[in-house]
Design a protein around this motif. Sequence first.
Motif, PDB file in Angstrom:
ATOM      1  N   TYR A  32       5.162  11.014 -10.549  1.00  0.00           N
ATOM      2  CA  TYR A  32       6.047  11.134  -9.391  1.00  0.00           C
ATOM      3  C   TYR A  32       5.958   9.947  -8.448  1.00  0.00           C
ATOM      4  O   TYR A  32       6.844   9.766  -7.605  1.00  0.00           O
ATOM      5  N   MET A  33       4.911   9.123  -8.566  1.00  0.00           N
ATOM      6  CA  MET A  33       4.763   7.982  -7.678  1.00  0.00           C
ATOM      7  C   MET A  33       5.322   6.718  -8.334  1.00  0.00           C
ATOM      8  O   MET A  33       5.276   6.549  -9.558  1.00  0.00           O
ATOM      9  N   TRP A  34       5.839   5.829  -7.505  1.00  0.00           N
ATOM     10  CA  TRP A  34       6.309   4.521  -7.950  1.00  0.00           C
ATOM     11  C   TRP A  34       5.152   3.733  -8.551  1.00  0.00           C
ATOM     12  O   TRP A  34       4.030   3.764  -8.053  1.00  0.00           O
ATOM     13  N   GLU A  35       5.428   3.015  -9.620  1.00  0.00           N
ATOM     14  CA  GLU A  35       4.390   2.323 -10.391  1.00  0.00           C
ATOM     15  C   GLU A  35       3.849   1.076  -9.707  1.00  0.00           C
ATOM     16  O   GLU A  35       2.802   0.543 -10.109  1.00  0.00           O
ATOM     17  N   GLY A  36       4.528   0.566  -8.676  1.00  0.00           N
ATOM     18  CA  GLY A  36       4.035  -0.600  -7.959  1.00  0.00           C
ATOM     19  C   GLY A  36       4.346  -1.930  -8.627  1.00  0.00           C
ATOM     20  O   GLY A  36       3.592  -2.892  -8.452  1.00  0.00           O
ATOM     21  N   ASP A  37       5.444  -2.012  -9.351  1.00  0.00           N
ATOM     22  CA  ASP A  37       5.843  -3.258  -9.998  1.00  0.00           C
ATOM     23  C   ASP A  37       6.112  -4.311  -8.922  1.00  0.00           C
ATOM     24  O   ASP A  37       7.025  -4.163  -8.104  1.00  0.00           O
ATOM     25  N   PRO A  38       5.336  -5.422  -8.902  1.00  0.00           N
ATOM     26  CA  PRO A  38       5.518  -6.423  -7.849  1.00  0.00           C
ATOM     27  C   PRO A  38       6.852  -7.150  -7.910  1.00  0.00           C
ATOM     28  O   PRO A  38       7.215  -7.841  -6.952  1.00  0.00           O
ATOM     29  N   ALA A  39       7.593  -7.006  -9.011  1.00  0.00           N
ATOM     30  CA  ALA A  39       8.930  -7.597  -9.066  1.00  0.00           C
ATOM     31  C   ALA A  39       9.827  -6.985  -7.990  1.00  0.00           C
ATOM     32  O   ALA A  39      10.790  -7.623  -7.540  1.00  0.00           O
ATOM     33  N   PHE A  40       9.527  -5.749  -7.597  1.00  0.00           N
ATOM     34  CA  PHE A  40      10.234  -5.104  -6.498  1.00  0.00           C
ATOM     35  C   PHE A  40       9.321  -4.990  -5.278  1.00  0.00           C
ATOM     36  O   PHE A  40       9.546  -5.587  -4.246  1.00  0.00           O
ATOM     37  N   TRP A  41       8.265  -4.199  -5.430  1.00  0.00           N
ATOM     38  CA  TRP A  41       7.346  -3.936  -4.310  1.00  0.00           C
ATOM     39  C   TRP A  41       6.013  -3.497  -4.914  1.00  0.00           C
ATOM     40  O   TRP A  41       5.951  -2.508  -5.638  1.00  0.00           O
ATOM     41  N   GLY A  42       4.954  -4.247  -4.620  1.00  0.00           N
ATOM     42  CA  GLY A  42       3.696  -4.073  -5.328  1.00  0.00           C
ATOM     43  C   GLY A  42       2.771  -3.023  -4.755  1.00  0.00           C
ATOM     44  O   GLY A  42       1.560  -3.090  -4.988  1.00  0.00           O
TER      45      GLY A  42
END
Length: 284
Positions: A32-42
């Motif tokens: 349910y949580m965002w994976e934290g891809d730094p391409a968007f937001w880390g």
Amino acid sequence: MDITITNGMLTATINPKGAELNSLKDNSENEYMWEGDPAFWGKHSPVLFPIVGELRNNSYLFEGKTYAMTRHGFARDTIFAVKSQDESNAVFSLSASDDTKRLYPFDFELELAYTLHEKTLRIDYTVTNNGSGDMPFSLGAHPAFAMPGNFKDYSLVFENDEQPVSTQLENNLLSDKTITLPVENRVLPLTYDLFKNDALILKSHTSNSIEIAKNGTPFLKVAFPDFPHLGIWTMENAPFLCIEPWKGYADTHDASGNLIEKEAITILPAGQSFKAGFSIIILR
């Protein structure tokens, strides 16, 4: 090392750096949580303390001295101690140090308790003023929820039938411009265009919870009765949405810079503690 708690229905993983919730999964391994891809937001779910949002000139005045402080404060980038842990609960603590006092000259303790109960993750905050004078602070959460697929399939469902008003940001500070969100029958359809001027900032609201729905079916609820302000944010084409319970918000363009005078600041007397919490509830 990350800390994991579980109760057989949900599993949460928290990073002691920032006491940040990195993962929340159900027993079917749905994340349910965002994976934290730094391409968007880390990041995943940073803790906002002792300010929320940005200060005018990235600084403030207290008792005649100027202190530098970047957006959302320092807690999100600081290692918390693990105060206690059992299978379904973990408590993290951050206390004042020489490093924090260069940014924020107060003797504080910030404690976060993560507790699982059935399909709910409860996050409780305790801010304690261990100093001898009043302590001004703001506090906020910034959880980002995973929303894969077509963003337009999602909507927000407010608890109450209201017409929320968002104060617009200009150069990361609050302007005097507002927009009324297009909520009908408690539902706000989501589009990236809503966020073309950055986050939606609700200085006030009547709802104590918001549900995220996909194709009209709610699957997650954020309940925040202790927090009078709210941020809602995503980025263009990003597969996540932040629902951010706040007590406090960014400076206005005409802010004096004096921390005691900051709009929506909380003043905590010496020896006192402030408590607040919110819940993430899985609905499926």
